[in-house]
Scaffold this motif. Sequence first.
Motif, PDB file in Angstrom:
ATOM      1  N   MET A   1      -9.814  43.534  26.733  1.00  0.00           N
ATOM      2  CA  MET A   1     -11.186  43.753  25.292  1.00  0.00           C
ATOM      3  C   MET A   1     -11.872  44.900  25.797  1.00  0.00           C
ATOM      4  N   ALA A   2     -12.031  45.582  24.731  1.00  0.00           N
ATOM      5  CA  ALA A   2     -13.382  47.091  24.986  1.00  0.00           C
ATOM      6  C   ALA A   2     -14.940  46.414  24.026  1.00  0.00           C
ATOM      7  N   VAL A   3     -15.836  46.341  24.689  1.00  0.00           N
ATOM      8  CA  VAL A   3     -17.136  45.735  24.930  1.00  0.00           C
ATOM      9  C   VAL A   3     -18.079  46.763  25.206  1.00  0.00           C
ATOM     10  N   LEU A   4     -19.018  47.920  24.127  1.00  0.00           N
ATOM     11  CA  LEU A   4     -20.264  48.054  23.855  1.00  0.00           C
ATOM     12  C   LEU A   4     -21.609  47.308  23.913  1.00  0.00           C
ATOM     13  N   ILE A   5     -22.462  47.290  24.866  1.00  0.00           N
ATOM     14  CA  ILE A   5     -23.570  46.519  24.752  1.00  0.00           C
ATOM     15  C   ILE A   5     -24.962  47.205  24.980  1.00  0.00           C
ATOM     16  N   THR A   6     -25.595  47.071  23.770  1.00  0.00           N
ATOM     17  CA  THR A   6     -26.960  47.919  24.337  1.00  0.00           C
ATOM     18  C   THR A   6     -28.107  47.434  24.609  1.00  0.00           C
ATOM     19  N   GLY A   7     -29.041  48.347  25.418  1.00  0.00           N
ATOM     20  CA  GLY A   7     -30.231  47.414  25.868  1.00  0.00           C
ATOM     21  C   GLY A   7     -29.860  46.596  27.049  1.00  0.00           C
ATOM     22  N   ALA A   8     -28.461  47.221  28.180  1.00  0.00           N
ATOM     23  CA  ALA A   8     -27.909  46.632  29.023  1.00  0.00           C
ATOM     24  C   ALA A   8     -28.025  46.778  30.303  1.00  0.00           C
ATOM     25  N   ASN A   9     -29.812  47.818  30.451  1.00  0.00           N
ATOM     26  CA  ASN A   9     -30.661  47.632  32.104  1.00  0.00           C
ATOM     27  C   ASN A   9     -31.575  46.632  32.606  1.00  0.00           C
TER      28      ASN A   9
ATOM     29  N   THR B   1     -25.728  50.863  27.806  1.00  0.00           N
ATOM     30  CA  THR B   1     -26.932  51.625  26.815  1.00  0.00           C
ATOM     31  C   THR B   1     -27.731  51.157  27.697  1.00  0.00           C
ATOM     32  N   THR B   2     -27.968  52.220  27.798  1.00  0.00           N
ATOM     33  CA  THR B   2     -30.480  51.739  27.962  1.00  0.00           C
ATOM     34  C   THR B   2     -30.787  53.255  27.936  1.00  0.00           C
ATOM     35  N   ARG B   3     -32.377  52.890  27.297  1.00  0.00           N
ATOM     36  CA  ARG B   3     -33.163  54.310  27.463  1.00  0.00           C
ATOM     37  C   ARG B   3     -33.414  55.366  27.892  1.00  0.00           C
ATOM     38  N   ALA B   4     -32.865  54.523  29.204  1.00  0.00           N
ATOM     39  CA  ALA B   4     -33.665  55.505  30.413  1.00  0.00           C
ATOM     40  C   ALA B   4     -32.612  55.952  31.165  1.00  0.00           C
TER      41      ALA B   4
ATOM     42  N   ASP C   1     -31.884  57.262  34.505  1.00  0.00           N
ATOM     43  CA  ASP C   1     -31.423  57.636  35.728  1.00  0.00           C
ATOM     44  C   ASP C   1     -30.588  55.812  36.391  1.00  0.00           C
ATOM     45  N   ASP C   2     -29.920  55.656  35.465  1.00  0.00           N
ATOM     46  CA  ASP C   2     -29.043  54.473  36.221  1.00  0.00           C
ATOM     47  C   ASP C   2     -27.692  54.721  35.556  1.00  0.00           C
ATOM     48  N   PRO C   3     -26.588  55.451  36.670  1.00  0.00           N
ATOM     49  CA  PRO C   3     -25.559  56.216  35.969  1.00  0.00           C
ATOM     50  C   PRO C   3     -24.584  54.990  35.566  1.00  0.00           C
ATOM     51  N   THR C   4     -24.791  53.663  36.084  1.00  0.00           N
ATOM     52  CA  THR C   4     -23.159  52.915  35.424  1.00  0.00           C
ATOM     53  C   THR C   4     -23.612  52.893  34.262  1.00  0.00           C
ATOM     54  N   LEU C   5     -24.966  52.901  33.682  1.00  0.00           N
ATOM     55  CA  LEU C   5     -25.362  53.154  31.946  1.00  0.00           C
ATOM     56  C   LEU C   5     -25.069  53.824  31.055  1.00  0.00           C
ATOM     57  N   ARG C   6     -24.317  54.469  29.823  1.00  0.00           N
ATOM     58  CA  ARG C   6     -24.624  55.585  28.793  1.00  0.00           C
ATOM     59  C   ARG C   6     -26.456  55.681  28.589  1.00  0.00           C
ATOM     60  N   PRO C   7     -26.976  56.565  28.481  1.00  0.00           N
ATOM     61  CA  PRO C   7     -28.031  57.027  27.784  1.00  0.00           C
ATOM     62  C   PRO C   7     -28.194  56.721  26.272  1.00  0.00           C
ATOM     63  N   MET C   8     -28.783  55.890  25.744  1.00  0.00           N
ATOM     64  CA  MET C   8     -28.629  55.736  23.954  1.00  0.00           C
ATOM     65  C   MET C   8     -29.887  55.164  24.036  1.00  0.00           C
ATOM     66  N   ASP C   9     -30.856  55.592  22.959  1.00  0.00           N
ATOM     67  CA  ASP C   9     -32.365  55.095  22.195  1.00  0.00           C
ATOM     68  C   ASP C   9     -31.705  54.597  20.532  1.00  0.00           C
ATOM     69  N   VAL C  10     -31.679  53.233  20.804  1.00  0.00           N
ATOM     70  CA  VAL C  10     -31.136  53.265  19.525  1.00  0.00           C
ATOM     71  C   VAL C  10     -31.819  53.190  18.679  1.00  0.00           C
ATOM     72  N   THR C  11     -33.541  53.788  18.436  1.00  0.00           N
ATOM     73  CA  THR C  11     -34.508  54.381  17.531  1.00  0.00           C
ATOM     74  C   THR C  11     -34.390  55.401  16.870  1.00  0.00           C
ATOM     75  N   ASP C  12     -32.998  56.124  17.786  1.00  0.00           N
ATOM     76  CA  ASP C  12     -33.151  57.686  17.830  1.00  0.00           C
ATOM     77  C   ASP C  12     -31.810  58.184  16.865  1.00  0.00           C
ATOM     78  N   PRO C  13     -31.945  58.048  15.547  1.00  0.00           N
ATOM     79  CA  PRO C  13     -30.168  58.660  15.034  1.00  0.00           C
ATOM     80  C   PRO C  13     -29.164  59.843  16.190  1.00  0.00           C
TER      81      PRO C  13
ATOM     82  N   ASN D   1     -28.063  44.085  21.407  1.00  0.00           N
ATOM     83  CA  ASN D   1     -28.787  43.591  22.010  1.00  0.00           C
ATOM     84  C   ASN D   1     -29.653  44.377  22.229  1.00  0.00           C
ATOM     85  N   SER D   2     -30.111  45.529  22.856  1.00  0.00           N
ATOM     86  CA  SER D   2     -31.860  46.324  22.593  1.00  0.00           C
ATOM     87  C   SER D   2     -32.787  45.421  21.224  1.00  0.00           C
TER      88      SER D   2
END
Length: 216
Positions: A1-9, A30-33, A35-47, A68-69
């Motif tokens: 299964m392919a899963v995307l989780i926001t705020g996974a940091n 995903t994470t707003r930060a 500096d974590d190479p295992t996560l994709r940068p994404m800010d859910v408040t920024d379209p 989740n964020s």
Amino acid sequence: MAVLITGANRGIGAALFAKAQARGHDVIGTTRATDDPTLRPMDVTDPDSVTALAAQLAETPIDLLVCNSGVFLEKGQPADRLTDTQLWADTFATNVTGVYLTAMAFLPNLALSKTPKIAIISSQMGSSERAGGQNYVYRASKAAAVNLGRNLAVDLKTRNIAVGIYHPGWVRTDMGSSAASISTEQSATGLFDRFDHLSLNTTGCFEMWNGDPMPF
């Protein structure tokens, strides 16, 4: 299964990310930060940030989108002093608008799945029937997230996308405090069981991490 989780940091999001990996799922966190190479940068408040990641993942199927964020910016503040309108705006930007932006941006990815699902992590504090006073901003935002999820469930059912809303429990995190009743591992395990049971027959559900129904 392919899963995307926001705020996974951190917290529940990090536990969900680890649980998805342990189950052998293909998982993107995903994470707003940045500096974590295992996560994709994404800010859910920024379209622009949300659509940028969606563009990077174009043509990538997503079976389960976990919104989740979340933030609890007023924690510890007296309820009669919550007059900072920016506090309200920032809370709703993450806890409500961020859910909507994320769901809309990744609809094309969900459409590529045979059994697409959206899981919204809300809270029992968003239950109007369990109003306990205090924490007005957080409660209002989580109630709005429940309402948003219920309405998304109606509209997305025609696209065969199931939507579930979940209370993760009182969890031992920075937000929940060390006095909370369950660990992030327990919460993540229970939540993934709930995600497994989510279908078009149960779309619009509001449940606890352990499967108990939550009153609206």
